[in-house]
Design an enzyme around this catalytic site. Structure first.
Site, short mmCIF file in Angstrom:
data_model
loop_
_atom_site.label_atom_id
_atom_site.label_comp_id
_atom_site.label_asym_id
_atom_site.label_seq_id
_atom_site.Cartn_x
_atom_site.Cartn_y
_atom_site.Cartn_z
N ASP A 288 -3.88 11.54 -7.56
CA ASP A 288 -3.10 10.86 -6.53
C ASP A 288 -3.35 11.47 -5.16
OD1 ASP A 288 -1.97 9.37 -8.55
OD2 ASP A 288 -0.20 10.64 -8.73
N LEU A 289 -2.93 10.74 -4.13
CA LEU A 289 -3.08 11.20 -2.75
C LEU A 289 -2.59 12.63 -2.57
CD1 LEU A 289 -3.64 10.49 0.30
CD2 LEU A 289 -1.24 9.77 0.40
#
Length: 247
Positions: A113-114
């Site tokens: 994820d980011l």
């Protein structure tokens, strides 16, 4: 004495051959075929079910495709704040904005994820990518999570049986308390499925708020003391030994 004849090449779907050659993942290749970007002997293909023995005569965007080179695998210490994608419609930074320019074309093995950091494997080979990502391959991913809130070791041990959250079934997770620092707890989690946001969702289900998430290993390949943003290559012999262990 007659010499043994060469074994004829096995026919395979074009998506598999192109993925093996490092063009893109199978899913992306199917999309490229639908867009009319792939041709065989000058004729645009309209189905990913095309069966071939080799990539002779195949072009992508008008460019001839080279036969697959041996698979390569790299470790990358992904920092927080980067998307694991080639491009983002919103213009947010991606791993490709930060990877060394002299790196060959690589595909991420799974995603982070980011705001998730740590070990991200990168490969030149679409088939190796798929093999590493499939839950049936049984490759263990290890994470360390810093989470706010209270949880017991007993609660974490229940995750070994798996858990269902909002209709989604998550498989067996080996989770252990590492240490507490004030109101935060560090937890190590080992899993083999790698579903979207799996670690965060499971810990939130237990009433915890994740403030930092780090992937520390993927199979036998560890983050170790690799600096943030650094890339190195797995030795071909180590990759070969590992591939023989895959299911």
């Amino acid at each position: 004495m007659r010499e043994p004849q060469a074994k004829p090449k096995e026919e395979q779907r074009i998506a598999k051959l192109l993925a093996r050659a490092g063009i893109a993942s199978r899913r992306e290749i199917e999309r490229m075929i639908a867009e009319g970007r792939i041709a065989l002997n000058g004729k645009v293909l309209d189905t990913p079910a095309t069966i071939l023995k080799s990539l002779a005569g195949v072009t992508v965007d008008g460019n001839p495709v080279q036969q697959a080179a041996p698979a390569r695998l790299f470790r990358y210490h992904k920092p927080s704040g980067l998307l694991t994608t080639e491009r983002d419609p919103k213009g947010r930074p991606t791993i490709y904005d930060k990877l060394p320019k002299d790196l060959p074309r690589v595909m991420p093995v799974g995603r982070l994820d980011l705001n998730t950091e740590g070990l991200l494997l990168l490969t030149t080979d679409g088939e190796l990518k798929r093999q590493l990502e499939l839950p049936s391959s049984g490759v263990t991913r290890t994470y360390r999570a810093r989470a706010y809130g209270n949880v017991t070791q007993a609660q974490l041990e229940d995750l070994i049986e798996g858990v269902e959250i909002e209709g989604v079934r998550y498989g067996s997770i080996d989770a252990n308390l590492e240490r507490r620092t004030g109101a935060n707890t560090w937890i190590e989690m080992k899993l083999t499925e790698g579903k979207n946001r799996e670690v965060r969702r499971v810990l939130e289900y237990l009433g915890l708020k994740v403030s930092r998430l780090i992937r520390t290993s993927y199979g036998p390949f560890g983050l170790d003391d690799m600096p943030i943003g650094y890339v190195d290559e797995i030795r071909p012999q180590d990759l070969g030994i590992f591939r023989k262990t895959l299911k």
